[in-house]
Structures are given as structure tokens and as C-alpha cells.
Design an enzyme around this catalytic site. Structure first.
Site, short mmCIF file in Angstrom:
data_model
loop_
_atom_site.label_atom_id
_atom_site.label_comp_id
_atom_site.label_asym_id
_atom_site.label_seq_id
_atom_site.Cartn_x
_atom_site.Cartn_y
_atom_site.Cartn_z
N GLN A 1 -5.81 -3.79 6.74
CA GLN A 1 -5.42 -5.05 6.12
C GLN A 1 -3.96 -5.60 6.55
OE1 GLN A 1 -2.92 -4.52 2.13
NE2 GLN A 1 -4.52 -5.75 1.11
N GLY A 2 -4.08 -6.83 6.72
CA GLY A 2 -2.76 -7.24 7.50
C GLY A 2 -2.12 -8.29 6.39
N TYR A 3 -1.30 -7.64 5.56
CA TYR A 3 -0.69 -8.60 4.46
C TYR A 3 0.77 -8.62 4.65
CZ TYR A 3 -4.85 -9.45 1.65
OH TYR A 3 -6.07 -9.77 1.17
N SER A 4 1.47 -7.53 4.58
CA SER A 4 3.18 -7.54 4.38
C SER A 4 3.57 -7.62 5.83
CB SER A 4 3.38 -6.05 3.94
OG SER A 4 2.96 -5.99 2.61
N SER B 1 -2.01 0.66 6.83
CA SER B 1 -2.69 2.06 6.90
C SER B 1 -4.05 1.72 8.01
CB SER B 1 -3.15 2.21 5.64
OG SER B 1 -2.25 2.17 4.56
N GLU C 1 -9.13 -4.76 -6.26
CA GLU C 1 -8.31 -3.52 -5.97
C GLU C 1 -8.24 -2.71 -7.22
OE1 GLU C 1 -4.07 -2.29 -4.25
OE2 GLU C 1 -4.23 -4.04 -5.36
#
Lengths: 414, 359, 414, 359
Positions: free
Chosen positions: A129-132, A164, A247
Site C-alpha cells: 500500500q502506498g499511502y503515507s 510493509s 480495514e
């Protein structure tokens, strides 16, 4: 209050138990904190077996490789309980399965569903996941990774953090600023990036635990097809919120707290000082009981949430408080375990006197990371207050780092 | 009357900070921690040069013969820099315990070398507080047998002050029958070890249980001072970060959530520092007294709690950054975590203090 | 660190002790929580004796009826310690003496000093404070009581609340909005109001303790001379801050916490369950020790503050945290006392089994009032953060009670 | 499966709220509290009319024979309104204890009257938890002597369930040799009394120590339910107030300080409610079981802590107003304060729970 189950569910529980008893020899070994590593062939084979039996990807349509059952929260809950009680690993918990797949099912195109879901649920194609980003922690919408449409390609530049599994994932779902002139929340798109695209660099991010549970991912003129977008341009924030809705069962999951508490209980029955067990120490026992009450409270709270879900009602506060409650509780459990070990509680990594492979110190730090990482306690409390209690949102104000005032009182006294 | 530092003490502290800034910046701490010896030759020499090693060594043995509060300043600064230096055992506990043991021979042998930075002394006192995992050391006609866990500042120690049979002993590291195995903890700036004794020759330190309690009091108040420094450093870093980090177009220090967390830390830390200072002061003002013991208990137990709260809170203010290895905030987090666990949990120590009061 | 005293101070301590020994027969009886009442002739006579000896109004110039000594914090501290240790009441602690007199000495006119100070310090003229209003609690500067200058008189209308002693005070120092067009903080003046002026109505305000520790005061066309103003028009906020500076030794005073703790210790040695003393219960003893550490920490922190004062330095955070720390600590001490009494801890008002005249429950509630009343914990924490840590002030924003938003998150997650 | 209220239970709760809104508004609570009887005839009759008194009375005795969770709804609503009604002893503990004591005679005498709202039963159980101030009741050949303190719901009780010599007894209020003296507490909505026994005739309730524990479990979980309702009411008032009260040109609920305090209360209270519901449920689902006992302990101890935190926090959100008598918030504050202290401190009860677990 009716906690009994219909015969149908009692039968289902028996069925799950029988399956576990008959198949547990095929299950991969239990995962400890030390080996948060890439799932391998053993996990994939087990996953395939679970899907076939309907204990993983249960509600994913058959056309996408799932089991195709109707959604039934109670069945899901029975499956989770039985695998947990048997100490046998359940289906894969990757972020692709938990977050991407339900999102695609809800807002993806038919092509996207067919292309991504089957490989996601088997684990064949692993997602991250590429959010932050380094500059946008709690203020996620301020992200700066930018994507520009050039012809039939998105060209992406920027940096993600806290990713992660990025070092072994094949794909990333990613929030990217594609509309620089739109208001903050409307300028973001939700893109799907193959990790082997030239220009993608993954570098491990070492944390305070001494391990690299996370990565940084850098994008340097990364080109992906224009079609690798979920929903429309600038709709990424909305899509991400669809994703967040799914989630579940992760942070604040009572099963995790229960398992952690049981580990603590075992520890306290085992550890001694001058020959006397930790659990017989009145002060440690008192703290243990305070935590047990909270663990039980979380468990029953979750049954309220489940009931509301089953009946199609909004569980309101009961759901909103779960993450904050659960992550803080886990951290308190870790702290008591360390204290119950006394001096030995500081041991780490190796050595004859290390308990539980050093998991408690690792968790104590890792759980603090989760408290921070999934939205700090301040963000969590804002969410509870604003969504749950309908309190007004924080007013907008701009306060830059330089030129601070200070020196005078903000209020009087009476 | 002055509750606080004299101008000489302020000068001394400034000197310490300059030394530590120069010889123990974070990158150096990182290097030494990777080795695990808990010892840095260059820093140690520097401490000896500015006289820090001899603060508690009587003048007749080449020291300065000053008070525990002065030595506490060193401990606080070492904590502030998470500096790898076995000062606590060598220069805080040992000089007083050896002086008070009444053995002029031992004093004459060790104290000048301590003051000169030439000797290091570890502490194997854990079993005097409570024996874990079946450990414990027996005295059999002047020879020690058994196991001592979590011996403190063990990495390069020339000798250990060891509790056995209710008394203290000096055991030389090279003694026959002594095995020293490193124990790995979260905090790699201090070296811990398991000591196995197999009929090891040891020199008794006269003073019986009272001297054992004295050694514990000293070590505990020293750990409290270390925590004061380390917690202060974390708190200051968090405050500074909160003034720079922008989220939602505002520096995060302008949000009440962050502001109040920092105010709570300050409110816990300021009085806790004063408590520790007084507890240090009492160790040489009224050595071995009930009052000094009581203060040592309170300082250790209270700083264990305040330390944990600040360590957690300051990390949280830093958000994800606080969790990274890169920022290095965790060196302080772990140091505070170690200080807390050593030589008695807060609950255990409070029970000791309560027993004295309930009488 | 030098906690020894010069011979001069040792002598002074002896002198104070001798005085107390010789004169304690004249001291009024100790005050319990029940009788927070108006000081009477016994208190006034004792006060006169103390002023003469220099143990009250010590630094007030002789021309205003004081003892005329040079300020010396250490002397003050010795006096307080010795009276407290002997269990003998010290000088009068009215708000006139603590707050008004130092303020007038600093910013009053010669006429005001001569007129008010001598009577204030003897207690002959008792003062109350008119700051808080129902609509302005933590936001004191939003007060609405208004004063209009008509000829040579101020005409005052409005209402004050939380006014201790208003039912027997002869005078009030009062914040009044006199410049309605000026910015909030600049529109306030500091007026001196005789309580017997027509139009002043005092009505007791019953609190949760069941007693009336406070009053409300109503002003209905109250006319006072134009000269009854301290400093200039619109300078009231500044004057009030001068006053606040002098509010010492009250909230957060370690002597109070120490005395409270000693009472708790006595109680815990006395109370039994099944014949076993409360102090021998490991859990209660643990809480007792936690509190003792805090009491000692507050005591030594105060010595740091005192040292800074003596040396003319700013004690910074050490002073700023005192009020918050002390009031919360006192409330925790009360709570433990109640718990140590177990079931009997809820008794109140009267009866054979009531302990310490019900003081612990009364304090438990009253101290909560003090936590709130002297600036809530939120205001206290703002003060610590803004003045002590130089964090930016709360941004200005207007959020009226109606029309609340809500429903969406204030922040994302990452 | 449903963890929560059925639609019948929701209807019942609505009915209760209407009744309480009408017959037990704050001004009425104030009046009754001034009298100190802990009893309001009109409210009591109303409760009987809607069937609330007979929830736990078996149908054969004119009751509804429902579960403890149903009766818990009543307790929660009484707490929400700080209503003066001795429901806990009379309609929650007594029906189950009398039924389970195996005495058909006592059951036949009392249960129909309980269901009809014609009898009230107090509880003198404090000494079974721990005797304070030398109190305690002895059984001498079926006659009781001694002192019971803090007898609960004593104001207008016709009889008391009394613990003496490890067993329970039914003692009629008019018995010769019994003196009942009111004890004044902070909470005037419940009547407490000292009972003095001087050779008082009493009827034994068969069941020994197990029945005593059962009675305590029931009373404790009932006090927890009362606290849930009372704390909920305080929390809701604080939330509403924070949306109306303006300071610094903003409603105070927009400040993170207030917002986070309310979020913390919600976070403590929501799961605590679920814990209490389950603990209630278990009292009739698995009566007298270890599991039911354990849940009763946890519910009582946990709600004591959560209650204190909410009571304090909600008062603080109200600022000075919360401290006034006029607003009446203190009725809830005191009710929660009383609930906490009765029948075992949190520490004491957790020690009971721990003893069971440590085995």
C-alpha cells in the site's frame, strides 16, 4: 440478548472444526514476531486449500477465484474463532486481500476485477500500500507524490514510506497527486503500480525494533499505463475511504488482544522471583485483572458491533472506539509482560534467559508504532469525537514553523 | 540555601556537555552500541580528564571528595546523551561502597585507579532484590558459587561488586572459576552479563546487610538520575519537533492534543527532577540513613513511571519518525526502558518504602 | 546543592519557634473543612499579634500598618514551615491580603494605599474578588459586567460568580468592562466596590459539596466614586495580571499537600478491614507510596522555585507546573483516603462512623472545584505549553453553538 | 445471535424512560433525596405497573420469569435518572436468592409481593466482603447478634437479606432486638443503615457460602449496571454542554482538550457497557458458575474505575457549572461514587478474581 446460535451455525462450526482437525497437518507453522516475512509456497498451498473449502476468500465471487458464498458475518466470525482457538493459521492476511480486493469489487472496472482479484487472493500477486509519505503522516491528504499523464502513461515521481512488504510485493495500490490545482482532497488519484516498473526503488526502513518491518519506496519517472487508475482522476481520496472501510479485523481486533493476554497469563504463571510466581504477586495480579476486564470489554464490544453489522445497523461509537482501545490495550499488555519478567524483561534478540523469543519487547515497540501509525491517538480521538459525538471539526488555521509568538497567556483565571 | 546547582556545578555541567557533545554524539553512540561493550575509550578518558571519575573518590586517594549530587550531574548528562560509559558502577557506587567497607587495602588499591579512569567496576546486585530464574550466589567459606544475572556494566569490568549471602564481595574478573557471558538487552549502550561462580575466591566487604542496602540505594538513585537526563532529552526533542513539524497547515505544537501531551510531560518531569536531586544529595548528606533510603526508593520508582510515560509520549509526538531507527530517538527510549527494569520494579521498591512507613 | 542555612536564618527559625511556643495559647483553633467561615475577633486579635511580631504583613511598609521588613523569601518560608509544623494558624489568608495589597503597593495611588492597605491587613476591612462571571469561566477576558462613567461616578451593572466571602466582605476588587468599543482585553477596568453600596446583592451559591463556599453577586445600577479605579481606564487586564503574579502559596502549595498526605497516612494506619490495617494492604500501600513520591517531588520542586526567587532568577517550568500538579495531587490523595475507608468512605455530614468529619469527601469534591475553578486543567496545560515551552497559541477561530458540521473525518490515516 | 436488546427489550426500555422522565425528573430526585428515604412511592408504583418489579420473579409467583439482562435494563435506566428506588435489593437480588434458597415457604410469601410492588428488601452484605470498624454479625443457634454496617436500600425495607456466619438469613425489619439507624452518605438517593442485632430471630436461607457469593455477584453486577446508566447520563450531558458552551468565541467542544477528554470517556464507556451487559446476561444464563462470578467481579471493578473517570471528566467539561448544586450534575457524580465503594473496592474484587485465575 440472545447469544445462542441457530442450528445452521452450530453445524457450520462443526464443519469448520472437522476441516481443521483433518487438515491441520498442511497448515504452515505458526508465525512468531521474529519472522514477519514473505509468505512462501507453504502459505500459498494452504491458502488454496482454504479457498477451496470456503475458509478464505469466502465471499469473493467464483468468477474471480473465490468461494462465492453470500456474506455472513457470523460465519466469518466462526471461522476466525475456530482457527484462532485451534492455533492454526487462517487465510492470508495481506493488504491486497484485506483492502484492495473489496475496493476493486466495489469500484473497479470489470477488467480490473478480472485482472487483479484472482491473483491477489491466492497470494500469487502480492500487494503493498502506498499511502503515507514522510511529510504527510496524520495529514494524509497533504501527500506530494505526483503523477502526470503523458500520452497513455502516468509518470510518477515522489516517495512513500511505511510500506510493509514492498520488498517482495509485485504490485502497489497508491495515492498520487494528479490534479495539482484542485483542492487538497480532490487532487488525488488511486493508481496501481507494478513494482518491477523501472524507476521504482525499494529501500528497507529500519525501525526502533531493530528490524525492517517497513520500507521506503521511491518513484523516479515511473511510467505505468493510463488505465491503471481505479475510479476517475481526482477520486483517489474517495476510493481510499472505501478501502479504509474494509480495514477490519486488523487493528483493535479482540482476537489479537485475547491471544496476547493468554500469552501474558502463561508468562505470569511461569516467571518467578525468589521462587514465587509473578501471578501470585498482588500488584502484578491486580494489573493483570485490570487488563483482563478490558480484554473482555473489547471482546463483548465487538459482539455488539457484529450484531449491528448482522442487522444492518450502524454500530456507531462501539466501532469507532475499537482501534484506539485495542492498540492501547495491546501496548499495556506488553508493558505488564515486561514488568512481570522484572530485570529479564529487558532482554532482547538472543540468549539463554530470553523469554518468548523476545516478542514482548518487540511488541511493546511495534504496538507503539501501530498506535502512532494507524492514525495517532490524537487523530483517533478526533475521529471518535467528530464522527461519533458530532463535535465540530478543528478550525482551519495556518501556523508555519517560523515566527512563533508565545510569552503571553491564552486565557485568564477566575 | 540553594536547591540547585552552584556556579561551580554549572561550569562542571557545561564542561560535561561540551565533552559529550564532542565525544558522544548520536552517531558515535550508534557505533559503540553496535559493539555492545557499553564502553567508549575516548569518552572514558575524557571523563577522567575533566575529573568526573573522581568526584566521589576521597581526596586522599586522588579524587575530589565531592558529593553524590555532583556525581549525579554526570549521571544525568550521560543519560541525556545515552552515553556508553560504565560510570554508575565504577564512579558512583564503587567509591562509596569501597570507602565505607572499611578495607583500607581495597580502597588504596582501587580508588586511585578509579579516579584515574584506569579501572572499571561492575555491579552484580540483582539477586539482592529478587532472584529470577533460580539464580543466586552462595558464600561457601569465602568462595562464591552460583549465578548472578543482569550484572550491570559488565562489558569491560575489572571487578564486580557482588551480593551473596546477604553481604557484598569484590570479585576480580580474572578470578578462576568465574565465567562472564554477555546478556543482550534492548539497550546496547550498557553491557549486561550473566556471571557464573564456581568456587570463586572473593574479597568480603565489611558492612553486612546495611552495606548491601547502601549499594542498592546508590545504584537506584543513579538509575533515576540517568532517567532524568534521558527523559529530559526526549522531551526536549519532542518539543522542538512539535515546533517544526507541519500537518494540516499548522505546526503540530499548536494542536491542543500535542500541546497538552507536552505539558503533561513537563509537569511530570520537573518535580521528578527535583525529587531525584534531593535523593542524590541525601546519599552523601546522610549516608545510609532511613531518610536517604526512602528517598532512593522514591526516586527510582517514581522516575521509572515518569520515564515510561515520557518515553512513550515523546515518541508519539514524533509520529512515524519517532519509530524509525534513523532518528535514533529509540536509544533514549531503550535506555529509559532498561533503567526502569533494573534493581527492582516500581511496585517492588514501593513495597520496600511502604514497609518502612507502615511500622 | 546547599540546603544549609546561614546562622542568621537558624537564629530566625529559633525566634519564630520561641514566639509560637510563647503565644500559641492566643491562636484561634485550627480550621476544619466544615467551618470555612468569616474570621472573627479571635482571628483579628491573633493577626494583630502576628503583625506586631513580624509574622504577618511582614513586608508591608510600616506607614501602612505592616511590619516593614525587607522581602526575604527564606524568612517567609521559615515562618510558614514553623507555623505549619506546630499546627498553629499563621496570618490571615484573605484574598485582600494575598492579592489586593501587593497589587495596590505596585500600581495603586498614594491615597489608595493609605486608605485600603492598613484595614486590609488587619482584616478590619475584608475583601472579595469579582473576576469570574457565568459566561466567562476559562475565557475570563470575555466578561460582560459593564461600568459607565456618569459624572464622577461609575454605574455598574452585571453579575459575578464564584465570589468567596462576598457575604461578609466589606469591599470587592472587581473587573468591569468600561470601554465596550476597545478590543476584548483592553476594555476592562479594575474597580473597588464597597459591598454595602445600594444595588449590590449577594446570594449564596450552593455547590456539590452541599455547602455554600461561594456566592453570586449582582450589580444593579451600583454607583461608586470615579476615583475607585486602580490604574487607568482599560488597564484592568494588566492590573489583574499584576494581581495574579502574587497569587502564591495557595493553589499547588506543597504545605497543603504535605498536610493532606499526613492526614491520609494517619487514616490508613487507623482504618481496618477484618482487623487488618489499610496501610498493610499491598495495593493501598502502593498507591500511598506513589502519592508520597509526588508529594515529595512537589516539595523539592518548590525549593527549586524558592531558590530561583531568592536569586532573582525565573524558575520557569518549575513554577508553571505547580498549580496543575498540586491540585491534581490533592484530589488523588482525597480519592485514596476514600478508597482506604472502603464502604465507609461514602459517609458524609454526620453519624457515628463518619471519619475526620467527612472532610475527605468534601475535599474530593472541593478539590475538583479548585482544579476547574482556578483555570481548568486544559487552561493550565495551555499556560505551561505556551509560556513554559513557547508553543504557539491557539489560533483564533469563531465556532458558534449552532450549525455544527461533523460527519467526515478531520484527518486521514497512513 | 444478538448481543444487545431485542425489540421487546427496546420497547421495555422506552417504557421505562417515559416513566422515569415523568416521575423521576431531577427536581423530583432532589425532593426525595432531601428526605433521605431512598424511596419514592409514585415511582415505585409506576415500576410495578409496567412489570419492572417482577422481571426476575418466576411466573408461578406472579412475575415474568425473565433474565438478569432484562432486569439490568431497569437498573441502567434507574442509574441514568439517579432515581430513588430500592430496586437492586428488592427486585434484582432478592427474587433470585429467595428462589434459589429452596425455601418454598419464603418464596411463596415474598415473591408475589415483590412482583406486586408491595414489599421491599434491603441487603446487609458488607461484612461478607470485609468487616469494617469491628462490625460483623454472628449466628448463635439461629439468632443473630452483632452489627451490620452500610445495609443497602434500608430506608423502607420490610426485611433484610443478611450475611452472618458465612450464610444468608432473612431478617424482618420489625423483629425484636433489631435496631436500624440511618447512615448518611454523599448519595441521598439510596438509603443506607447500620443494623444492630441483639439476639434477633432470623430465617436461614439454605445455600451456604455459595449462596452468599451468589448474592454478592448479583449485587455487584447490579451496581455496575447502575454505574453504566449514571455515567452514560453524565457523559451525554457533558457532550451536549460542550456543543453549547462558548469560550474564546468557540464552542468548547471544538477544542481538542475537550474533544479528546470526551473521546476518552466514550472509549472507556462503550466497551464497559458491553462487559456489564454480558455479566448481567451470565447471571441467569449460567447462574452461580465460575464464569458468572468472574464476570460479576470484572464488571463491578471495571465500572468502578470507568465511573470515577467519567464522573470526574464530565464534571470538568462543565467547568464551574458542573460544581454547582443548581445544575444537579453532582447527583450522578455521587451515585457513581457510592456504587464504587459498595461491596468491595476495585482492588479487593480484582484480588478475588485473580485468586480464581492463579490456581
Amino acid at each position: 440478548m440472545d447469544l445462542s446460535l441457530d442450528q445452521r451455525y452450530l453445524d457450520f462450526r462443526d464443519e469448520v472444526r472437522s476441516f481443521i482437525a483433518a487438515n491441520r497437518g498442511h497448515a504452515p507453522p505458526a508465525v512468531t514476531f521474529r519472522d514477519r516475512v514473505k509468505p512462501g509456497p507453504a502459505e500459498f498451498a494452504w491458502q488454496a486449500r482454504l479457498i477451496e473449502a470456503g475458509y478464505a476468500a469466502r465471499t469473493i465471487p467464483r468468477e474471480y477465484g473465490g468461494f462465492g458464498a453470500e456474506p455472513d458475518m457470523l460465519e466469518q466470525s466462526i471461522i476466525a474463532e475456530e482457527f484462532s482457538a485451534a492455533g492454526v493459521q487462517g487465510g492470508l492476511q495481506g493488504i491486497g486481500i484485506i483492502m484492495l480486493v473489496p475496493t476493486l469489487l466495489e469500484v473497479g472496472t470489470p477488467e480490473q476485477k478480472a485482472r487483479y482479484i484472482p491473483k491477489a487472493i491466492t497470494g500469487e500477486e502480492w500487494w503493498c500500500q502506498g499511502y503515507s509519505e514522510p511529510g504527510s503522516g496524520s495529514d494524509l491528504a497533504s501527500l506530494r507524490t505526483r503523477g502526470v499523464l503523458e500520452g497513455d502513461e502516468w509518470v510518477i515521481n515522489g516517495q512513500k514510506i511505511w510500506t510493509s512488504g514492498a520488498h517482495y510485493a509485485q504490485m502497489m495500490f497508491c495515492l498520487v497527486r494528479t490534479e495539482p490545482d484542485a483542492p487538497k482532497h480532490r487532487g488525488i488519484s488511486y493508481l496501481l503500480i507494478p513494482m518491477n516498473t523501472p524507476g521504482v526503488t525499494v529501500s528497507p526502513l529500519k525501525t526502533m525494533t531493530g528490524r525492517s518491518e517497513f520500507n521506503q519506496v521511491f518513484f523516479d519517472d515511473v511510467r505505468i499505463p493510463a488505465t491503471n487508475i481505479v475510479a476517475g482522476r481526482g477520486e483517489g481520496w474517495k476510493v481510499a475511504n472505501v478501502t479504509l472501510k474494509h480495514e477490519r479485523g486488523g487493528l483493535g481486533d479482540p482476537a489479537k488482544s485475547i491471544a496476547r493476554f493468554e500469552g501474558l497469563l502463561k508468562l505470569m504463571k511461569r516467571e518467578t522471583v525468589d521462587g514465587s510466581r509473578a501471578i501470585d504477586d498482588p500488584l502484578l495480579a491486580d494489573r493483570l485483572m485490570q487488563l483482563e476486564a478490558k480484554v473482555l470489554a473489547l471482546k463483548f464490544n465487538n459482539m455488539r458491533v457484529l450484531t449491528a453489522d448482522l442487522e444492518g445497523n450502524d454500530p456507531g461509537l462501539a466501532r469507532l472506539v475499537t482501534k484506539y482501545y485495542g492498540t492501547v490495550l495491546n501496548h499495556e499488555i506488553d508493558a505488564l509482560a515486561i514488568d512481570a519478567m522484572g530485570e529479564l524483561g529487558v532482554l532482547y534478540e538472543d540468549g539463554e534467559y530470553l523469554r518468548d523469543e523476545g516478542a514482548w519487547q518487540a511488541w511493546y515497540m511495534h504496538d507503539l508504532g501501530l498506535i502512532i501509525g494507524g492514525g495517532s491517538t490524537n487523530i483517533q480521538r478526533n475521529i471518535i469525537a467528530e464522527r461519533g459525538l458530532d463535535l465540530p471539526r478543528e478550525p482551519k488555521a495556518v501556523i508555519p514553523p517560523q515566527g512563533m509568538g508565545g510569552g503571553t497567556a491564552s486565557g485568564g483565571r477566575g | 540555601m540553594r536547591f540547585g546547582l552552584s556556579s561551580e556545578q554549572e561550569t562542571f555541567r557545561d564542561q560535561l556537555r561540551r565533552l559529550l557533545n564532542e565525544r558522544s554524539p548520536l552517531e558515535r553512540v550508534r557505533e559503540v552500541a553496535a559493539g555492545g561493550s557499553g564502553y567508549d575509550e575516548r569518552l572514558w578518558t575524557g571523563l577522567a580528564e575533566i575529573g568526573a571519575m573522581g568526584v566521589l573518590v576521597p581526596e586522599e586517594y586522588g579524587g575530589l571528595g565531592m558529593g553524590a549530587f555532583d556525581a549525579g550531574l554526570v549521571l544525568e548528562e550521560l543519560g541525556r546523551f545515552t552515553a556508553p560509559a560504565p560510570y554508575l558502577g565504577t564512579a558512583f557506587v564503587a567509591p562509596l561502597v569501597l570507602s565505607e567497607s572499611g578495607s583500607n587495602m581495597l580502597a588504596a588499591e582501587w580508588l586511585p585507579r578509579i579516579a584515574g579512569g584506569e579501572a572499571r567496576i561492575g555491579l552484580a546486585l540483582a539477586e539482592a532484590v529478587g532472584a529470577r530464574a533460580g539464580a543466586g550466589v552462595r558464600n561457601e567459606h569465602g568462595r562464591l558459587s552460583g549465578t548472578a544475572l543482569m550484572a550491570l556494566e559488565a562489558g569491560t569490568a575489572d571487578a564486580f561488586i557482588t551480593a551473596a549471602g546477604g553481604e557484598l564481595w569484590l570479585v576480580r574478573s580474572e578470578s578462576a572459576g568465574l565465567t562472564c557471558t554477555a546478556m543482550t538487552s534492548i539497550d546496547r549502550t550498557r553491557a549486561l552479563a550473566e556471571l557464573r561462580f564456581d568456587g570463586v575466591e572473593a574479597e568480603p566487604l565489611a558492612g553486612g546487610k546495611a552495606l548491601t542496602r547502601r549499594a542498592l540505594d546508590l545504584a537506584r538513585v543513579a538509575l533515576a538520575a540517568d532517567t532524568v537526563g534521558a527523559a529530559d532529552a526526549m522531551f526536549e526533542q519532542a518539543t522542538a519537533y512539535s515546533k517544526q513539524r507541519v500537518q494540516f497547515e499548522r505546526v503540530i505544537g499548536s494542536f491542543q492534543g500535542v500541546k497538552h501531551a507536552l505539558a503533561d510531560m513537563a509537569t511530570a518531569l520537573e518535580p521528578a527532577r527535583a525529587l531525584t536531586w534531593y535523593a542524590l544529595h541525601m546519599q552523601t548528606e546522610m549516608p545510609g540513613s532511613t531518610e536517604a533510603h526512602r528517598l532512593a526508593c522514591h526516586a527510582k520508582a517514581h522516575l521509572a513511571e515518569v520515564g515510561r510515560m515520557v518515553a512513550r509520549g515523546a515518541t508519539e509526538v514524533h509520529g512515524g519518525m519517532g519509530f524509525t531507527d534513523d532518528l535514533g530517538l529509540h536509544f533514549w527510549f531503550k535506555r529509559i526502558g532498561l533503567d526502569r527494569q533494573l534493581l527492582g520494579s516500581p511496585e517492588q521498591i514501593r513495597a520496600e518504602a511502604a514497609a518502612a512507613m507502615a511500622a
